[in-house]
Design a protein around this motif. Structure first.
Motif, PDB file in Angstrom:
ATOM      1  N   ARG A 125      16.536  -9.060   5.064  1.00 37.76           N
ATOM      2  CA  ARG A 125      15.602 -10.119   4.990  1.00 37.76           C
ATOM      3  C   ARG A 125      14.729 -10.097   6.353  1.00 37.76           C
ATOM      4  NH1 ARG A 125      18.766 -14.146   2.453  1.00 37.76           N
ATOM      5  NH2 ARG A 125      19.467 -14.215   4.674  1.00 37.76           N
ATOM      6  N   THR A 126      15.245 -10.094   7.276  1.00 37.31           N
ATOM      7  CA  THR A 126      14.556 -10.505   8.748  1.00 37.31           C
ATOM      8  C   THR A 126      13.818  -9.139   8.789  1.00 37.31           C
ATOM      9  OG1 THR A 126      16.738  -9.222   9.639  1.00 37.31           O
ATOM     10  CG2 THR A 126      16.499 -11.536   9.902  1.00 37.31           C
ATOM     11  N   ALA A 127      14.001  -8.172   8.094  1.00 35.51           N
ATOM     12  CA  ALA A 127      13.021  -6.827   8.270  1.00 35.51           C
ATOM     13  C   ALA A 127      11.734  -7.075   7.629  1.00 35.51           C
ATOM     14  CB  ALA A 127      13.865  -5.467   8.012  1.00 35.51           C
ATOM     15  N   LEU A 128      11.697  -8.089   6.739  1.00 37.64           N
ATOM     16  CA  LEU A 128      10.585  -8.333   5.592  1.00 37.64           C
ATOM     17  C   LEU A 128       9.150  -8.115   6.599  1.00 37.64           C
ATOM     18  CD1 LEU A 128      11.451 -10.986   3.250  1.00 37.64           C
ATOM     19  CD2 LEU A 128      10.914  -8.946   2.775  1.00 37.64           C
ATOM     20  N   PRO A 129       8.966  -8.925   7.446  1.00 34.23           N
ATOM     21  CA  PRO A 129       7.472  -8.833   8.316  1.00 34.23           C
ATOM     22  C   PRO A 129       7.147  -7.361   8.371  1.00 34.23           C
ATOM     23  CG  PRO A 129       8.640 -10.736   8.965  1.00 34.23           C
ATOM     24  CD  PRO A 129       9.811 -10.109   8.171  1.00 34.23           C
ATOM     25  N   GLY A 130       8.144  -6.896   9.251  1.00 31.33           N
ATOM     26  CA  GLY A 130       7.774  -5.364   9.729  1.00 31.33           C
ATOM     27  C   GLY A 130       7.789  -4.506   8.662  1.00 31.33           C
ATOM     28  N   VAL A 131       8.525  -4.378   7.986  1.00 35.12           N
ATOM     29  CA  VAL A 131       8.284  -3.678   6.646  1.00 35.12           C
ATOM     30  C   VAL A 131       7.066  -3.724   5.995  1.00 35.12           C
ATOM     31  CG1 VAL A 131       9.391  -2.725   4.432  1.00 35.12           C
ATOM     32  CG2 VAL A 131      10.778  -2.974   6.513  1.00 35.12           C
ATOM     33  N   LEU A 132       6.845  -4.969   5.631  1.00 30.70           N
ATOM     34  CA  LEU A 132       5.368  -5.211   4.917  1.00 30.70           C
ATOM     35  C   LEU A 132       4.486  -4.684   5.787  1.00 30.70           C
ATOM     36  CD1 LEU A 132       6.304  -8.725   3.520  1.00 30.70           C
ATOM     37  CD2 LEU A 132       6.003  -6.701   1.997  1.00 30.70           C
ATOM     38  N   ARG A 133       4.483  -4.860   6.974  1.00 34.07           N
ATOM     39  CA  ARG A 133       3.188  -4.408   7.826  1.00 34.07           C
ATOM     40  C   ARG A 133       3.156  -2.897   7.548  1.00 34.07           C
ATOM     41  NH1 ARG A 133       4.957  -6.064  12.972  1.00 34.07           N
ATOM     42  NH2 ARG A 133       5.573  -8.397  11.986  1.00 34.07           N
ATOM     43  N   SER A 134       4.340  -2.212   7.666  1.00 34.94           N
ATOM     44  CA  SER A 134       4.420  -0.774   7.609  1.00 34.94           C
ATOM     45  C   SER A 134       3.996  -0.203   6.150  1.00 34.94           C
ATOM     46  CB  SER A 134       5.654  -0.219   7.858  1.00 34.94           C
ATOM     47  OG  SER A 134       6.375  -0.377   8.998  1.00 34.94           O
ATOM     48  N   ILE A 135       4.122  -1.051   5.227  1.00 29.94           N
ATOM     49  CA  ILE A 135       3.594  -0.753   3.878  1.00 29.94           C
ATOM     50  C   ILE A 135       2.170  -0.927   3.840  1.00 29.94           C
ATOM     51  CG2 ILE A 135       3.555  -1.354   1.591  1.00 29.94           C
ATOM     52  CD1 ILE A 135       6.530  -2.125   1.647  1.00 29.94           C
ATOM     53  N   ALA A 136       1.625  -1.982   4.386  1.00 29.23           N
ATOM     54  CA  ALA A 136       0.193  -1.955   4.586  1.00 29.23           C
ATOM     55  C   ALA A 136      -0.520  -0.991   5.230  1.00 29.23           C
ATOM     56  CB  ALA A 136      -0.029  -3.464   5.186  1.00 29.23           C
ATOM     57  N   GLU A 137      -0.047  -0.388   6.326  1.00 27.03           N
ATOM     58  CA  GLU A 137      -0.338   0.791   7.046  1.00 27.03           C
ATOM     59  C   GLU A 137      -0.463   2.150   6.210  1.00 27.03           C
ATOM     60  OE1 GLU A 137       1.225  -1.096  11.125  1.00 27.03           O
ATOM     61  OE2 GLU A 137       2.186   0.744  10.697  1.00 27.03           O
ATOM     62  N   LEU A 138       0.633   2.232   5.529  1.00 23.43           N
ATOM     63  CA  LEU A 138       0.780   3.489   4.661  1.00 23.43           C
ATOM     64  C   LEU A 138      -0.518   3.253   3.623  1.00 23.43           C
ATOM     65  CD1 LEU A 138       4.687   3.454   3.288  1.00 23.43           C
ATOM     66  CD2 LEU A 138       3.098   5.455   4.245  1.00 23.43           C
ATOM     67  N   SER A 139      -0.761   1.995   3.114  1.00 25.61           N
ATOM     68  CA  SER A 139      -1.532   1.841   2.081  1.00 25.61           C
ATOM     69  C   SER A 139      -2.943   2.168   2.572  1.00 25.61           C
ATOM     70  CB  SER A 139      -1.552   0.292   1.515  1.00 25.61           C
ATOM     71  OG  SER A 139      -2.785   0.019   0.743  1.00 25.61           O
ATOM     72  N   GLU A 140      -3.194   1.801   3.962  1.00 23.21           N
ATOM     73  CA  GLU A 140      -4.423   1.842   4.588  1.00 23.21           C
ATOM     74  C   GLU A 140      -4.638   3.485   4.704  1.00 23.21           C
ATOM     75  OE1 GLU A 140      -5.204  -1.211   7.178  1.00 23.21           O
ATOM     76  OE2 GLU A 140      -6.606  -0.019   8.437  1.00 23.21           O
ATOM     77  N   SER A 188      -3.401   6.020   3.306  1.00 26.25           N
ATOM     78  CA  SER A 188      -3.470   6.924   2.325  1.00 26.25           C
ATOM     79  C   SER A 188      -4.695   6.407   1.265  1.00 26.25           C
ATOM     80  CB  SER A 188      -2.103   6.779   1.569  1.00 26.25           C
ATOM     81  OG  SER A 188      -2.060   5.565   0.973  1.00 26.25           O
ATOM     82  N   GLY A 189      -5.066   5.395   1.484  1.00 27.48           N
ATOM     83  CA  GLY A 189      -6.265   4.793   0.600  1.00 27.48           C
ATOM     84  C   GLY A 189      -5.619   4.382  -0.783  1.00 27.48           C
ATOM     85  N   VAL A 190      -4.331   4.240  -0.934  1.00 26.72           N
ATOM     86  CA  VAL A 190      -3.521   3.864  -2.107  1.00 26.72           C
ATOM     87  C   VAL A 190      -3.268   2.396  -2.079  1.00 26.72           C
ATOM     88  CG1 VAL A 190      -1.554   4.111  -3.574  1.00 26.72           C
ATOM     89  CG2 VAL A 190      -2.653   6.174  -2.392  1.00 26.72           C
ATOM     90  N   ARG A 191      -3.770   1.570  -2.967  1.00 26.71           N
ATOM     91  CA  ARG A 191      -3.574   0.148  -3.122  1.00 26.71           C
ATOM     92  C   ARG A 191      -1.985  -0.091  -3.396  1.00 26.71           C
ATOM     93  NH1 ARG A 191      -7.774  -3.197  -6.361  1.00 26.71           N
ATOM     94  NH2 ARG A 191      -7.007  -1.601  -7.834  1.00 26.71           N
ATOM     95  N   VAL A 192      -1.651  -1.158  -2.472  1.00 33.39           N
ATOM     96  CA  VAL A 192      -0.038  -1.592  -2.825  1.00 33.39           C
ATOM     97  C   VAL A 192      -0.150  -2.933  -3.185  1.00 33.39           C
ATOM     98  CG1 VAL A 192       2.345  -1.563  -2.061  1.00 33.39           C
ATOM     99  CG2 VAL A 192       0.927   0.299  -1.632  1.00 33.39           C
ATOM    100  N   ALA A 193       0.639  -3.652  -4.325  1.00 30.87           N
ATOM    101  CA  ALA A 193       0.591  -5.134  -4.353  1.00 30.87           C
ATOM    102  C   ALA A 193       2.001  -5.265  -4.213  1.00 30.87           C
ATOM    103  CB  ALA A 193       0.075  -5.525  -5.688  1.00 30.87           C
ATOM    104  N   ASN A 194       2.302  -6.522  -3.537  1.00 32.97           N
ATOM    105  CA  ASN A 194       3.904  -6.691  -3.397  1.00 32.97           C
ATOM    106  C   ASN A 194       4.164  -7.978  -4.060  1.00 32.97           C
ATOM    107  OD1 ASN A 194       4.846  -4.871  -1.306  1.00 32.97           O
ATOM    108  ND2 ASN A 194       3.327  -5.258  -0.271  1.00 32.97           N
ATOM    109  N   VAL A 195       5.191  -7.947  -4.859  1.00 34.52           N
ATOM    110  CA  VAL A 195       5.711  -9.077  -5.454  1.00 34.52           C
ATOM    111  C   VAL A 195       7.438  -8.914  -5.490  1.00 34.52           C
ATOM    112  CG1 VAL A 195       4.645  -8.030  -7.820  1.00 34.52           C
ATOM    113  CG2 VAL A 195       5.638 -10.324  -7.746  1.00 34.52           C
TER     114      VAL A 195
END
Ligand SMILES: Cc1cc2nc3c(=O)[nH]c(=O)nc-3n(C[C@H](O)[C@H](O)[C@H](O)COP(=O)(O)OP(=O)(O)OC[C@H]3O[C@@H](n4cnc5c(N)ncnc54)[C@H](O)[C@@H]3O)c2cc1C
Length: 519
Positions: free
Chosen positions: A378-393, A395-402
């Protein structure tokens, strides 16, 4: 490969055959007509005529589960009504070396119920009797095809409910839940399916009917029920199942909090748990997921939010009141700019509608998408979500998180348009990179959707050869002939005769001394 679904949740199924690397796992490589003919004869003798489907058009109805990317037409479909009938089918398969695959409601997102072209699909949808609701023992006894939410409907008038609540709970089966060890929003406080299944009548891959666990809270001997829960149909088929009922709480309070960013929402999640509060649920949605949910359900989530948390507290009224005050304070400390508390069941239902329909809602903003499922601390959430956003940016592939934020169970929805050349491959690459992120943060390749055929190739990234060999030893103990859902969960098909593990080929000293028998 990851979970693309083309059921009601997307604009349309992604057409296409099973990729070549998966054909050995699906039986498309070849079948044995004589063996299948013998199975058909045995099955027709044991089941009513309308419980055996061999017509090609009707067989195609069962060609995929919720992972509609993979499709295989089974050789035969059977719909037994009793454990005896189901056992007769499995026995016939075992006698003739024909593989079988169990299917409940077919909502799985990892291809676990993908049929075999050379095998029998055993569907439990006619086994839907709720045999007993026993509030005095907090137990229910149900058939494997019973729909998850129907257990709660049956127990509700007596003041109880069935706690595990996958978002698919209106349609998925108890047998499928058991096989996937399914989770849900409320599993944060109450635990996954494994904490709620106490016993199961179980049909072994040889067609024998055994009882695992029971009404009592504990059973002596090996915890075979524990091995079977989460085994994705590779150890046999669960039939009549004993589940635990949970008392309906005195008070439920649902809070919707809007944050500027997933960083703040993630930090608030950790702070709530860190304060010693275990809410019934903490769910997070990011801006893209909010946009989709809003378009589909008009759930009235806070405008301009970069993330929302749905936090549900339940229990004794005084306890809920106390925890609510703390949750409200923690949200404010983490810059929540809008907090709404559901004051009546209708408002609560609306808050949950936005969250529970989020997968389907994403179909409004993208023609196709991959539902990924991974876990991180759980504590890794902010960092991993940031990395997912970077991956998305990048690659140009949109990622929605729920996702189930309280459990650290991510469900990134990777959006693409299959009509655009290369888009599916780009989405697959992002989806796979997200799993790598989960593993590198000490997490797992699946939180609740299972491995199935979809993630088998990822197992060696997470487990050592020795780990996988140990799992194979369990599989071989139940199913030495490899007829139960072969090709799922494990990366390479393997014969049990190979004897996985370090002691390959070397007889045990007791066997060598004639004091024990190898079997
Ligand atoms: C919109 C949507 C939302 C979802 N949300 C969630 C969620 O919140 N949490 C979650 O955990 N999952 C979720 N899922 C995934 C899925 O609903 C669950 O995995 C569910 O438990 C599958 O149940 P089923 O009856 O559809 O099983 P199936 O898809 O039919 O089968 C799943 C696996 O179980 C095996 N199996 C089925 N019945 C038996 C049996 N009686 N004995 C032994 N093996 C059996 C099959 O061989 C297969 O490997 C969601 C799916 C969808 C489409």
């Amino acid at each position: 490969m990851s979970g693309m679904h083309g059921t009601e949740t997307t604009a349309g199924p992604i057409e296409g055959p099973v990729p070549p690397e998966a054909t050995s796992a699906t039986g498309e490589a070849g079948s044995n007509p004589q063996a299948m003919a013998a199975v058909v004869a045995a099955v027709e003798a044991a089941l009513p005529p309308d419980a055996v489907v061999s017509d090609h058009i009707r067989l195609r109805t069962y060609e995929c589960d919720g992972l509609a990317h993979y499709r295989v037409t089974p050789a035969l479909v059977v719909l037994p009504e009793t454990t005896e009938q189901l056992a007769a089918v499995v026995r016939a398969c075992s006698d003739h070396g024909v593989p079988f695959v169990a299917r409940g409601s077919g909502t799985g997102l990892s291809g676990g119920a993908l049929p075999r072209a050379d095998g029998v699909l055993v569907v439990t949808s006619r086994m839907r009797t709720i045999h007993e609701i026993r509030p005095e023992d907090q137990r229910a006894v149900v058939d494997p095809g019973v729909i998850n939410l129907d257990v709660t409907h049956a127990a509700g008038p007596k003041g109880y409910y069935y706690a595990p609540d996958p978002s698919s709970q209106q349609i998925c089966s108890i047998g499928g839940n058991l096989a996937e060890n399914s989770g849900g929003a409320h599993c944060l406080k109450y635990g996954f399916t494994t904490n709620h299944v106490l016993g199961a009548e179980f049909v072994t891959p040889q067609g024998d009917v055994v009882q695992l666990g029971g009404m009592a809270p504990d059973s002596p001997g090996y915890d075979l029920l524990g091995a079977v829960v989460g085994s994705e149909g590779t150890l046999g088929i669960a039939t009549r199942t004993i589940v635990k009922l949970t008392r309906l709480p005195q008070e439920v309070r649902t809070v919707l909090a809007g944050f500027a960013s997933t960083d703040d929402a993630g930090a608030a999640t950790s702070a709530i748990i860190g304060a010693g509060i275990v809410p019934a649920a903490i769910e997070m949605m990011d801006a893209l997921a909010i946009e989709a949910a809003e378009a589909a359900t008009h759930c009235d989530y806070p405008a301009g939010a970069g993330a929302v948390l749905v936090i549900e507290l339940d229990g004794a009224a005084v306890e809920v009141e106390h925890e609510f005050a703390q949750v409200e304070r923690i949200c404010q400390e983490h810059h929540a700019f809008a907090t709404r508390v559901a004051t009546d069941p209708a408002e609560r239902a609306l808050i949950w509608k936005g969250r529970k329909s989020a997968f389907a809602a994403v179909g409004r903003i993208s023609p196709d998408y991959i539902v990924q499922d991974g876990v991180i601390p759980r504590t890794a959430l902010p960092g991993v979500l940031r990395s997912i956003a970077e991956l998305s940016e990048s690659s140009g592939v949109r990622v929605a998180n729920v996702f189930h934020a309280g459990d650290g169970n991510l469900h990134p929805l990777v959006l693409f348009d299959d009509a655009v050349e290369g888009a599916a491959e780009a989405a697959e690459a992002v989806s796979g990179a997200i799993l790598d992120l989960c593993i590198s943060h000490g997490g797992s390749i699946t939180g609740e959707h299972g491995v199935g055929i979809d993630k088998a190739a990822y197992m060696p990234k997470m487990f050592s050869d020795e780990d996988l060999d140990t799992m194979q030893l369990v599989r071989c103990a139940f199913d030495p002939d490899g007829v139960a859902n072969p090709g799922k969960v494990f990366p390479t098909p393997r014969l049990c005769g190979e004897v996985p593990g370090k002691k390959k080929g070397a007889p045990h000293p007791l066997v060598a001394a004639g004091k024990a028998t190898a079997f």
